[in-house]
Scaffold this motif. Structure first.
Motif, PDB file in Angstrom:
ATOM      1  N   UNK A   1     -40.008  23.338   4.038  1.00 20.20           N
ATOM      2  CA  UNK A   1     -41.385  23.190   3.595  1.00 20.20           C
ATOM      3  C   UNK A   1     -41.866  21.756   3.719  1.00 20.20           C
ATOM      4  N   UNK A   2     -40.942  20.809   3.809  1.00 20.07           N
ATOM      5  CA  UNK A   2     -41.315  19.405   3.906  1.00 20.07           C
ATOM      6  C   UNK A   2     -41.386  18.948   5.358  1.00 20.07           C
ATOM      7  N   UNK A   3     -41.183  19.875   6.291  1.00 22.83           N
ATOM      8  CA  UNK A   3     -41.201  19.535   7.701  1.00 22.83           C
ATOM      9  C   UNK A   3     -42.265  20.359   8.419  1.00 22.83           C
ATOM     10  N   UNK A   4     -42.576  19.976   9.630  1.00 22.77           N
ATOM     11  CA  UNK A   4     -43.582  20.694  10.392  1.00 22.77           C
ATOM     12  C   UNK A   4     -43.094  22.092  10.752  1.00 22.77           C
ATOM     13  N   UNK A   5     -44.051  23.028  10.818  1.00 20.34           N
ATOM     14  CA  UNK A   5     -43.710  24.420  11.056  1.00 20.34           C
ATOM     15  C   UNK A   5     -43.719  24.800  12.539  1.00 20.34           C
ATOM     16  N   UNK A   6     -44.248  23.926  13.394  1.00 20.93           N
ATOM     17  CA  UNK A   6     -44.346  24.301  14.796  1.00 20.93           C
ATOM     18  C   UNK A   6     -42.946  24.455  15.392  1.00 20.93           C
ATOM     19  N   UNK A   7     -42.770  25.397  16.331  1.00 18.70           N
ATOM     20  CA  UNK A   7     -41.454  25.647  16.934  1.00 18.70           C
ATOM     21  C   UNK A   7     -40.900  24.386  17.591  1.00 18.70           C
ATOM     22  N   UNK A   8     -39.595  24.202  17.444  1.00 13.86           N
ATOM     23  CA  UNK A   8     -38.949  23.028  18.018  1.00 13.86           C
ATOM     24  C   UNK A   8     -38.196  23.407  19.280  1.00 13.86           C
ATOM     25  N   UNK A   9     -38.138  22.457  20.214  1.00 15.53           N
ATOM     26  CA  UNK A   9     -37.296  22.647  21.372  1.00 15.53           C
ATOM     27  C   UNK A   9     -35.845  22.509  20.944  1.00 15.53           C
TER      28      UNK A   9
ATOM     29  N   UNK B   1     -33.338  20.751  21.753  1.00 12.43           N
ATOM     30  CA  UNK B   1     -32.763  19.425  21.536  1.00 12.43           C
ATOM     31  C   UNK B   1     -33.354  18.728  20.308  1.00 12.43           C
ATOM     32  N   UNK B   2     -34.391  19.332  19.718  1.00 15.03           N
ATOM     33  CA  UNK B   2     -34.972  18.785  18.497  1.00 15.03           C
ATOM     34  C   UNK B   2     -34.337  19.388  17.247  1.00 15.03           C
ATOM     35  N   UNK B   3     -33.528  20.427  17.419  1.00 14.54           N
ATOM     36  CA  UNK B   3     -32.863  21.063  16.283  1.00 14.54           C
ATOM     37  C   UNK B   3     -31.764  20.157  15.744  1.00 14.54           C
ATOM     38  N   UNK B   4     -31.698  20.042  14.446  1.00 12.87           N
ATOM     39  CA  UNK B   4     -30.763  19.114  13.814  1.00 12.87           C
ATOM     40  C   UNK B   4     -29.320  19.422  14.171  1.00 12.87           C
ATOM     41  N   UNK B   5     -28.928  20.701  14.101  1.00 14.56           N
ATOM     42  CA  UNK B   5     -27.526  21.020  14.350  1.00 14.56           C
ATOM     43  C   UNK B   5     -27.132  20.754  15.804  1.00 14.56           C
ATOM     44  N   UNK B   6     -28.085  20.928  16.742  1.00 15.66           N
ATOM     45  CA  UNK B   6     -27.814  20.613  18.149  1.00 15.66           C
ATOM     46  C   UNK B   6     -27.595  19.110  18.309  1.00 15.66           C
ATOM     47  N   UNK B   7     -28.419  18.319  17.654  1.00 14.00           N
ATOM     48  CA  UNK B   7     -28.277  16.865  17.701  1.00 14.00           C
ATOM     49  C   UNK B   7     -26.956  16.417  17.101  1.00 14.00           C
TER      50      UNK B   7
END
Length: 429
Positions: free
Chosen positions: A7-15, A17-23
């Motif tokens: 809820x504290x982050x943007x809701x738009x879909x992420x690519x 490589x922008x996903x935290x666990x991928x990083x």
């Protein structure tokens, strides 16, 4: 009031490589490569890992205080607090003991230490002296008194989880008992949760850097080569933990209406974060947020998760009995059924006495062996070099175990929104 990191982050879909666990996965891979090929440089990355963990520790106390105190303040029946605590501790005692038994049984049959033929007299115990000293100081009296802070608000500037939990419960009860008179305070604390969780979301963006630094340091300092001689113990520990999670916790999860592997997939960010940092603490804020978002009552999450971080250490308990028998086998010491039962009994007590102590896994092992003279405490030097490689699995098992415990206690209490849980775990939210 349900607040979560999403809820504290943007809701738009992420690519992807922008996903935290991928990083974090990418950062771990880079850290391993750096530590392996350039060990000296890898060792110098330690401040990145330590700094990230310190940043997360900075917000753990306010997260726990706000979540628990406002959760209890919102309860209509204060008896619920005692009821939830009683159910949680019943769960903790049973599964912590079961984890010890599993470690004992697996080590007895697989015998990872057999054939090493170590003479205890040749071992240098000076390397473990600090752990032995810490074990001696972690008696029941000091543990109980350490829960009580010197002042009401001291825990908010400290890092002792049990003290924070103790004060948060007292403050929440005070708010609940004073009702309307304390309503402005309760509303203020609820409002404070929004910026605090926003801070957590900001700090979590640094997770890949922290994971990179921590894993680069581990590989650079200890080297993958250090695993060769004791590979059997490491493999046995990881195998045992996998069986405990997939079979035992998997069965418990099924009885309570959810799939353990879907649950692990849901908390994958926290899983990879723990894997990279070798610590369960960075995952605490995220776990509390995700469990609430999953349908568990906020007050139950606030009570169970922080308490479980000290009393429900499934991974640490498996490690204790597994390592104790490994040392005995390596030193060609045959333990009778009575001696193993004594070891188990002592481990049950010592695993609670050092709860909340930094380095609890190694300290509780030292405390156990100090009371069981049949196994030489100097044998701990055999596993000191690879302990860092087992800490990841300990922390992972602890985090997953506490997540399952929270869902189960919420279900027992009738405070689990199963429709919401199914939507979240099935990715339909």
């Amino acid at each position: 009031m349900h607040i979560n990191l999403e809820e504290t982050q943007e809701k738009k879909p992420k690519k992807f490589y922008q996903l935290l666990y991928v990083q974090v996965i990418f950062a771990i891979a880079l850290g391993v490569a750096l530590g392996y090929y350039y060990p000296e440089t890898g060792e110098k990355m330690q401040p990145l890992g330590d700094g990230f963990i310190k940043l997360i520790k900075m917000v753990i106390s306010p997260v726990i205080f706000l979540t628990v105190s406002t959760g209890i303040a919102g309860m209509n029946d204060l008896k619920k607090v005692g009821r939830v605590a009683g159910k949680a501790f019943s769960y903790f005692i049973f599964f912590s003991t079961l984890a010890l038994v599993v470690g004992l049984i697996v080590s007895h049959f697989i015998q990872p230490g057999k054939g090493l033929n170590i003479d205890p007299a040749t071992l240098d115990s000076s390397q473990i002296s600090k752990y032995v000293k810490a074990a001696e100081e972690s008696d029941l009296k000091s543990f109980v008194f350490n829960i009580i802070p010197d002042s009401l608000f001291q825990p908010l500037v400290g890092d002792i989880i049990l003290q924070v939990l103790f004060v948060a419960i007292l403050f929440g009860v005070g708010l609940a008992l004073t009702g309307e008179k304390s309503k402005p305070v309760t509303e203020f604390l609820n409002a404070c949760m929004i910026p605090v969780f926003k801070i957590v979301a900001i700090l979590m963006k640094l997770a890949p850097i922290g994971a990179f630094g921590a894993i680069a340091f581990t590989i650079g300092k200890f080297g993958i080569e250090s695993l060769k001689n004791l590979f059997g113990l490491v493999l046995t520990f990881y195998f045992t933990s996998f069986i405990f999670i997939s079979v035992i916790l998997g069965f418990v999860a099924k009885l309570n209406g959810f799939n353990i592997f879907k649950f692990i997939a849901y908390i994958k960010e926290e899983v990879f974060l723990v894997l990279g940092t070798s610590s369960s603490e960075p995952a605490l804020p995220g776990m509390m947020s995700k469990l609430t978002n999953m349908g568990c009552e906020k007050s139950v999450v606030g009570l169970v998760i922080p308490t479980g971080y000290s009393f429900n250490l499934d991974g640490t308990n498996i490690y204790m009995t597994l390592s104790a028998l490994f040392i005995a086998q390596a030193c060609n010491i045959d333990l009778s059924a009575t001696q193993m039962a004594t070891l188990l009994g002592v481990a049950i007590l010592s695993s609670k006495g050092a709860a909340g102590v930094t380095g609890a896994g190694f300290i509780t092992l030292a405390a156990t062996l100090a009371v069981v003279p049949d196994i030489p405490i100097a044998g701990m030097t055999l596993i000191l070099g690879i302990d860092k490689f087992m800490s990841e699995c300990r922390a992972l098992t602890n985090v997953i175990g506490n997540g399952v415990a929270t869902v189960v206690v919420s279900n027992w209490e009738g405070q689990l929104d199963k429709e919401q849980m199914n939507r979240v775990l099935n990715g339909e939210k």
